[in-house]
Design a protein around this motif. Structure first.
Motif, PDB file in Angstrom:
ATOM      1  N   LEU A 168       0.327  -1.167   0.318  1.00 15.90           N
ATOM      2  CA  LEU A 168       0.028   0.037   0.293  1.00 15.90           C
ATOM      3  C   LEU A 168       0.786   0.998   0.334  1.00 15.90           C
ATOM      4  O   LEU A 168       0.109   2.426   0.002  1.00 15.90           O
ATOM      5  N   LYS A 169       2.303   1.258  -0.664  1.00 17.13           N
ATOM      6  CA  LYS A 169       3.042   2.975   0.115  1.00 17.13           C
ATOM      7  C   LYS A 169       2.419   3.366  -1.524  1.00 17.13           C
ATOM      8  O   LYS A 169       2.497   4.818  -1.109  1.00 17.13           O
ATOM      9  N   GLU A 170       2.407   2.966  -2.528  1.00 20.68           N
ATOM     10  CA  GLU A 170       1.672   3.847  -3.825  1.00 20.68           C
ATOM     11  C   GLU A 170       0.339   4.519  -3.170  1.00 20.68           C
ATOM     12  O   GLU A 170       0.222   5.676  -3.729  1.00 20.68           O
ATOM     13  N   ASN A 171      -0.473   3.778  -2.070  1.00 25.67           N
ATOM     14  CA  ASN A 171      -1.088   4.507  -1.659  1.00 25.67           C
ATOM     15  C   ASN A 171      -1.169   6.478  -0.487  1.00 25.67           C
ATOM     16  O   ASN A 171      -2.052   6.483  -0.066  1.00 25.67           O
ATOM     17  N   ASP A 172       0.282   5.628  -0.652  1.00 27.34           N
ATOM     18  CA  ASP A 172       0.525   6.651   0.863  1.00 27.34           C
ATOM     19  C   ASP A 172      -0.058   6.403   2.285  1.00 27.34           C
ATOM     20  O   ASP A 172      -0.370   7.648   3.358  1.00 27.34           O
ATOM     21  N   LEU A 173       0.128   5.744   2.312  1.00 25.96           N
ATOM     22  CA  LEU A 173       0.239   4.614   3.438  1.00 25.96           C
ATOM     23  C   LEU A 173       1.661   3.926   3.944  1.00 25.96           C
ATOM     24  O   LEU A 173       1.745   3.413   3.021  1.00 25.96           O
ATOM     25  N   MET A 174       1.509   4.288   5.042  1.00 34.19           N
ATOM     26  CA  MET A 174       2.745   3.226   5.910  1.00 34.19           C
ATOM     27  C   MET A 174       1.870   3.107   7.396  1.00 34.19           C
ATOM     28  O   MET A 174       1.147   3.242   8.003  1.00 34.19           O
ATOM     29  N   PHE A 175       2.435   1.458   7.388  1.00 35.35           N
ATOM     30  CA  PHE A 175       2.147   0.803   9.009  1.00 35.35           C
ATOM     31  C   PHE A 175       3.262   0.934  10.021  1.00 35.35           C
ATOM     32  O   PHE A 175       4.023   0.792   9.617  1.00 35.35           O
ATOM     33  N   GLY A 176       3.187   0.767  11.771  1.00 33.98           N
ATOM     34  CA  GLY A 176       4.488   0.676  12.217  1.00 33.98           C
ATOM     35  C   GLY A 176       3.750  -0.160  13.141  1.00 33.98           C
ATOM     36  O   GLY A 176       2.829  -0.299  13.879  1.00 33.98           O
ATOM     37  N   LEU A 177       4.450  -0.568  14.185  1.00 38.82           N
ATOM     38  CA  LEU A 177       4.245  -2.336  15.045  1.00 38.82           C
ATOM     39  C   LEU A 177       5.654  -1.694  15.925  1.00 38.82           C
ATOM     40  O   LEU A 177       6.859  -1.534  15.601  1.00 38.82           O
ATOM     41  N   ALA A 178       4.753  -1.309  17.130  1.00 39.54           N
ATOM     42  CA  ALA A 178       5.992  -0.984  18.073  1.00 39.54           C
ATOM     43  C   ALA A 178       5.611  -2.154  18.625  1.00 39.54           C
ATOM     44  O   ALA A 178       4.065  -2.326  19.604  1.00 39.54           O
ATOM     45  N   GLN A 189       5.055  -4.679  27.393  1.00 35.83           N
ATOM     46  CA  GLN A 189       5.760  -6.018  26.836  1.00 35.83           C
ATOM     47  C   GLN A 189       5.697  -7.297  25.957  1.00 35.83           C
ATOM     48  O   GLN A 189       5.717  -7.547  25.075  1.00 35.83           O
ATOM     49  N   GLU A 190       3.872  -7.527  26.686  1.00 34.80           N
ATOM     50  CA  GLU A 190       3.165  -8.047  25.713  1.00 34.80           C
ATOM     51  C   GLU A 190       2.076  -7.630  24.797  1.00 34.80           C
ATOM     52  O   GLU A 190       1.112  -8.918  24.409  1.00 34.80           O
ATOM     53  N   LYS A 191       2.625  -6.249  24.806  1.00 35.09           N
ATOM     54  CA  LYS A 191       1.095  -6.039  24.103  1.00 35.09           C
ATOM     55  C   LYS A 191       2.201  -4.963  22.935  1.00 35.09           C
ATOM     56  O   LYS A 191       3.121  -4.684  23.137  1.00 35.09           O
ATOM     57  N   ALA A 192       1.377  -4.395  21.505  1.00 34.23           N
ATOM     58  CA  ALA A 192       2.508  -4.278  20.676  1.00 34.23           C
ATOM     59  C   ALA A 192       1.178  -3.264  20.063  1.00 34.23           C
ATOM     60  O   ALA A 192      -0.327  -3.298  20.136  1.00 34.23           O
ATOM     61  N   VAL A 193       1.430  -1.812  19.869  1.00 34.98           N
ATOM     62  CA  VAL A 193       0.760  -0.982  19.276  1.00 34.98           C
ATOM     63  C   VAL A 193       1.322  -0.715  18.169  1.00 34.98           C
ATOM     64  O   VAL A 193       2.634  -0.716  17.467  1.00 34.98           O
ATOM     65  N   PHE A 194       0.240  -1.218  17.218  1.00 33.96           N
ATOM     66  CA  PHE A 194      -0.048  -0.937  15.540  1.00 33.96           C
ATOM     67  C   PHE A 194      -0.422   0.674  15.541  1.00 33.96           C
ATOM     68  O   PHE A 194      -1.817   1.004  15.794  1.00 33.96           O
ATOM     69  N   THR A 195      -0.003   0.990  14.909  1.00 31.74           N
ATOM     70  CA  THR A 195      -0.290   2.236  13.590  1.00 31.74           C
ATOM     71  C   THR A 195      -0.126   1.933  12.176  1.00 31.74           C
ATOM     72  O   THR A 195      -0.183   1.733  11.579  1.00 31.74           O
ATOM     73  N   ILE A 196      -1.234   3.332  11.492  1.00 37.67           N
ATOM     74  CA  ILE A 196      -1.279   3.470  10.406  1.00 37.67           C
ATOM     75  C   ILE A 196      -1.533   4.666  10.093  1.00 37.67           C
ATOM     76  O   ILE A 196      -1.612   5.718  11.093  1.00 37.67           O
ATOM     77  N   TYR A 197      -0.184   5.158   8.779  1.00 39.44           N
ATOM     78  CA  TYR A 197       0.090   6.494   8.643  1.00 39.44           C
ATOM     79  C   TYR A 197      -0.549   7.291   7.478  1.00 39.44           C
ATOM     80  O   TYR A 197      -0.337   6.288   6.404  1.00 39.44           O
ATOM     81  N   ARG A 198      -0.420   8.289   7.068  1.00 41.83           N
ATOM     82  CA  ARG A 198      -0.260   8.237   5.839  1.00 41.83           C
ATOM     83  C   ARG A 198       0.287   9.536   4.985  1.00 41.83           C
ATOM     84  O   ARG A 198       1.112  10.411   6.238  1.00 41.83           O
ATOM     85  N   THR A 199       1.601   9.182   4.180  1.00 42.43           N
ATOM     86  CA  THR A 199       2.540  10.015   4.088  1.00 42.43           C
ATOM     87  C   THR A 199       2.405  11.375   3.082  1.00 42.43           C
ATOM     88  O   THR A 199       1.217  11.380   2.452  1.00 42.43           O
TER      89      THR A 199
END
Length: 56
Positions: A30-40, A46-56
């Motif tokens: 989906l990078k062509e759609n100006d979207l980026m995804f993150g995970l931390a 530490q048993e949880k993860a934060v998933f984030t959706i960005y528009r670039t």
């Protein structure tokens, strides 16, 4: 030219070892759609993860 990154959505989920694979395929597909995804890992749990959706 200013390059802003906008946070569209964030969700905290239970951490699983293969979550990064989902983020990787989303970023590649989906990078062509100006979207980026993150995970931390959650800093508080530490048993949880934060998933984030960005528009670039």
């Amino acid at each position: 030219m200013e390059n802003k990154i906008e946070v569209l959505s964030t969700v905290t989920v239970n951490y699983q070892t293969d979550l990064y694979k989902i983020v990787d395929v989303l970023n590649r597909t989906l990078k062509e759609n100006d979207l980026m995804f993150g995970l931390a890992l959650d800093k508080q749990d530490q048993e949880k993860a934060v998933f984030t959706i960005y528009r670039t």
